[in-house]
Design a protein around this motif. Structure first.
Motif, PDB file in Angstrom:
ATOM      1  N   VAL A   9       0.826  -1.200   0.000  1.00  0.00           N
ATOM      2  CA  VAL A   9       0.000   0.000   0.000  1.00  0.00           C
ATOM      3  C   VAL A   9       0.863   1.253   0.000  1.00  0.00           C
ATOM      4  N   LEU A  10       1.948   1.252   0.789  1.00  0.00           N
ATOM      5  CA  LEU A  10       2.837   2.412   0.826  1.00  0.00           C
ATOM      6  C   LEU A  10       3.492   2.637  -0.527  1.00  0.00           C
ATOM      7  N   TRP A  11       3.972   1.541  -1.139  1.00  0.00           N
ATOM      8  CA  TRP A  11       4.542   1.642  -2.477  1.00  0.00           C
ATOM      9  C   TRP A  11       3.497   2.197  -3.447  1.00  0.00           C
ATOM     10  N   ILE A  74       7.221  -4.419  -8.862  1.00  0.00           N
ATOM     11  CA  ILE A  74       6.311  -3.437  -9.454  1.00  0.00           C
ATOM     12  C   ILE A  74       5.794  -3.981 -10.784  1.00  0.00           C
ATOM     13  N   ALA A  75       4.465  -3.958 -10.971  1.00  0.00           N
ATOM     14  CA  ALA A  75       3.866  -4.323 -12.250  1.00  0.00           C
ATOM     15  C   ALA A  75       3.121  -3.117 -12.810  1.00  0.00           C
ATOM     16  N   THR A  76       3.508  -2.659 -13.997  1.00  0.00           N
ATOM     17  CA  THR A  76       2.758  -1.603 -14.670  1.00  0.00           C
ATOM     18  C   THR A  76       1.654  -2.266 -15.481  1.00  0.00           C
ATOM     19  N   TRP A  77       0.428  -1.779 -15.319  1.00  0.00           N
ATOM     20  CA  TRP A  77      -0.743  -2.464 -15.876  1.00  0.00           C
ATOM     21  C   TRP A  77      -1.678  -1.430 -16.486  1.00  0.00           C
ATOM     22  N   VAL A 114       0.816  -3.299  -7.923  1.00  0.00           N
ATOM     23  CA  VAL A 114       0.265  -3.098  -9.263  1.00  0.00           C
ATOM     24  C   VAL A 114      -0.058  -1.625  -9.458  1.00  0.00           C
ATOM     25  N   ILE A 115       0.562  -1.005 -10.440  1.00  0.00           N
ATOM     26  CA  ILE A 115       0.262   0.379 -10.815  1.00  0.00           C
ATOM     27  C   ILE A 115      -0.630   0.315 -12.045  1.00  0.00           C
ATOM     28  N   HIS A 116      -1.888   0.606 -11.827  1.00  0.00           N
ATOM     29  CA  HIS A 116      -2.920   0.351 -12.843  1.00  0.00           C
ATOM     30  C   HIS A 116      -3.487   1.667 -13.363  1.00  0.00           C
ATOM     31  N   ALA A 117      -3.420   1.856 -14.664  1.00  0.00           N
ATOM     32  CA  ALA A 117      -4.004   3.037 -15.309  1.00  0.00           C
ATOM     33  C   ALA A 117      -5.143   2.593 -16.218  1.00  0.00           C
ATOM     34  N   LEU A 267       5.590  -1.361 -21.189  1.00  0.00           N
ATOM     35  CA  LEU A 267       4.436  -1.730 -20.383  1.00  0.00           C
ATOM     36  C   LEU A 267       4.531  -3.207 -20.046  1.00  0.00           C
ATOM     37  N   ASP A 268       4.334  -3.516 -18.756  1.00  0.00           N
ATOM     38  CA  ASP A 268       4.391  -4.926 -18.358  1.00  0.00           C
ATOM     39  C   ASP A 268       3.161  -5.694 -18.826  1.00  0.00           C
ATOM     40  N   ILE A 269       1.978  -5.215 -18.432  1.00  0.00           N
ATOM     41  CA  ILE A 269       0.748  -5.977 -18.648  1.00  0.00           C
ATOM     42  C   ILE A 269      -0.336  -5.079 -19.230  1.00  0.00           C
TER      43      ILE A 269
END
Length: 560
Positions: A9-11, A74-77, A114-117, A267-269
């Motif tokens: 959550v902090l990340w 870290i997963a960019t999604w 997961v960093i989700h946009a 982009l990862d995913i």
């Protein structure tokens, strides 16, 4: 072993703030290719970076591949959001809930932030048409249904993305993105004000999802496969100024621009429904790699299967008018029941929706909830049982933990994980054999505490709160009892026809209702006081009969 969510959550908060700032302050200068991506080519290249130990089915290779991320932990999604012109339906819900479960697994089980946009398509032909029908602006229509979509996702307990971005707030960035593609020799403008992507300019690299795509001549395009990046606006349509005249973005370009504005050239995913693989994701890949001048912009494409109404081979969709809105669905079922429905099938497989399949999901939740309540009762000494073989249960618990961890690491195989969890519940229930009197044999509450904690943790990871189910039923019954009791206690009034006074008191024919309310209060009391249900007084069938048939008929309003 489950990872603590605190660090994730902090990340997430730190990176979220950065992502939002980047999206809000982005200008045309920042839309230059950054980072690195693999050399041009049609063949998928295994990424270098952090090996998660998981395998995921990659639509680019049509097989399971090791999930390797650019940054450790870290997963960019990126995911395609809704086109907001109408209410969302269960087909949408199925895709969003399935991917929400996958993201929860990555975060909670494997410790990956997961960093989700997600983009909100708030300008589109369908939105414009709806605005004409309603005689309001396209922006009014878009904001209304965007808000409805977010409320629907909240009701389904879908975690919001790190950042939502609207197309209309990124048009200038889209224009800059298109200009760069033209400069790189992969797009062209027509005299009519259209801008098309030039498929021939990328050779045989087009068709990563579907293979070779035939081409034929077209009136104003060089190749029939060329797709619109920009199109001139028609009369009474919204428009933006551009180097090619007044117009608006094409469909596919918005996702490439928004994803690049947040995540750059790598982009990862990327996720979405299987119907988006072609042409939408195919065209996204083509224009993104043309902009960044690389051969592999997105490393993994995950696609969810269609939701079908049972007996139909067609997907649920608005165009086919065979859909059920999320709001209507939630009148009959809970978010947890729908999540269980999704968990019982693989995320990438097609799934049949029916009352039977929802009943199966509801029954599974009921079985788990009953076990958890019985286990609590046993631990509190309120349920006497035959001697428990706790060694067998400890062994079953350890085996289940290993099995579920392996299943989730194997392309997020939730059906196998749930089967293992239900098997653990079954063996726990086999040991909870009630007796009227204890024989003094030593009890084994610890193993049931461990089993209950683990089962609750797993379901919590999936977004399900099993203990809330029966608590909600108790709350509903309590409110229902209060309403019926108030009706039964209503005092008699003077006779309206004669004005003669009558004895003030409850109506005699309502006394049975009052007695039934008292009996229900006595039945509910131990549930409310102890927080657990030893042996429910009512079965599910009896409860449904109670709610559906034991009701006070209201007078029919005039005009019906």
């Amino acid at each position: 072993m489950w990872r603590s969510p605190v660090r994730s959550v902090l990340w997430r908060d730190d990176v979220l703030r950065g992502a939002v700032r980047a999206a809000q302050t982005l200008n045309t200068d920042t839309l230059t290719p950054v980072g690195s991506c693999s050399a041009p080519g049609k063949k998928w290249v295994r990424p270098s970076g952090f090996d998660t130990g998981l395998k995921a089915f990659n639509s680019l290779t049509k097989q399971k591949e090791p999930l390797i991320l650019a940054r450790e932990g870290i997963a960019t999604w990126y995911s395609c959001g809704p086109t907001v012109y109408d209410h969302a339906h269960l087909g949408h819900a199925c895709s969003y809930v399935r991917f929400d479960i996958l993201q929860r697994i990555l975060s909670r089980v494997f410790g990956i932030t997961v960093i989700h946009a997600m983009v909100i398509t708030d300008i589109d032909d369908k939105i414009i048409k709806r605005s004409w029908e309603e005689n309001v602006s396209a922006s009014v229509v878009a904001r209304l249904y965007e808000d409805e979509f977010k409320k629907d996702m909240l009701s389904l307990k879908v975690l919001p993305p790190s950042v939502y971005l609207r197309v209309t707030e990124n048009v200038q960035h889209i224009i800059a993105f298109i200009e760069r593609i033209i400069q790189n020799g992969h797009a062209y403008a027509t005299k009519e004000g259209d801008v098309y992507f030039d498929i021939q300019s990328i050779g045989d690299r087009y068709g990563k999802f579907v293979g070779a795509v035939d081409s034929h001549s077209s009136s104003n395009k060089r190749d029939s496969r060329d797709f619109a990046l920009w199109k001139p606006s028609k009369p009474q349509e919204p428009w933006w100024e551009s180097p090619w005249g007044r117009g608006r973005p094409g469909w596919h370009i918005e996702c490439s621009t928004v994803a690049s504005s947040v995540f750059g050239s790598q982009l990862d995913i990327h996720s979405g429904g299987i119907d988006l693989a072609f042409p939408h994701h195919e065209n996204e890949v083509a224009q993104s790699e043309a902009y960044h001048q690389c051969g592999q912009w997105g490393n993994y494409f995950l696609h969810s299967g269609h939701l079908h109404l049972k007996g139909s081979t067609e997907k649920m969709s608005k165009s086919l008018k065979n859909y059920i809105t999320i709001k209507d669905f939630m009148q009959s079922y809970s978010a947890d029941e729908f999540r269980m429905f999704c968990l019982l099938s693989k995320y990438r497989s097609a799934i049949d929706y029916s009352e039977g399949s929802m009943s199966e999901a509801r029954a599974s939740l009921g079985t788990i909830s009953t076990f958890l309540h019985d286990a609590q009762a046993y631990m509190k000494g309120q349920l006497q049982c035959l001697p428990v073989q706790d060694a067998n249960l400890w062994e079953r618990l350890a085996e289940t933990k290993c099995f579920i961890q392996a299943a989730l690491a194997d392309d997020f195989d939730t059906p196998r994980a749930m089967n293992a969890l239900m098997n653990l519940v079954y063996h726990g229930n086999c040991q909870l054999q009630p007796v009227t009197k204890s024989d003094g044999t030593p009890r084994s509450p610890a193993v049931f505490g461990a089993m209950s904690s683990y089962i609750t943790d797993v379901l919590d990871i999936f977004g399900i709160k099993p203990l809330e189910i029966l608590e909600a039923i108790v709350d509903q019954l309590t409110r229902f009892r209060s309403d019926v009791r108030a009706f039964a206690l209503a005092r008699q009034q003077d006779d309206p026809s004669t004005g003669a006074p009558v004895k003030r008191g409850p109506y005699p024919d309502r006394m049975p209702l009052l007695k039934a309310c008292d009996a229900l209060r006595n039945d509910l009391a131990p549930m409310v006081q102890t927080g657990c249900i030893l042996r429910p007084v009512y079965t599910w069938t009896e409860l449904m009969f109670f709610f559906c048939d034991f009701r006070i008929e209201e007078p029919t309003p005039r005009g019906r």
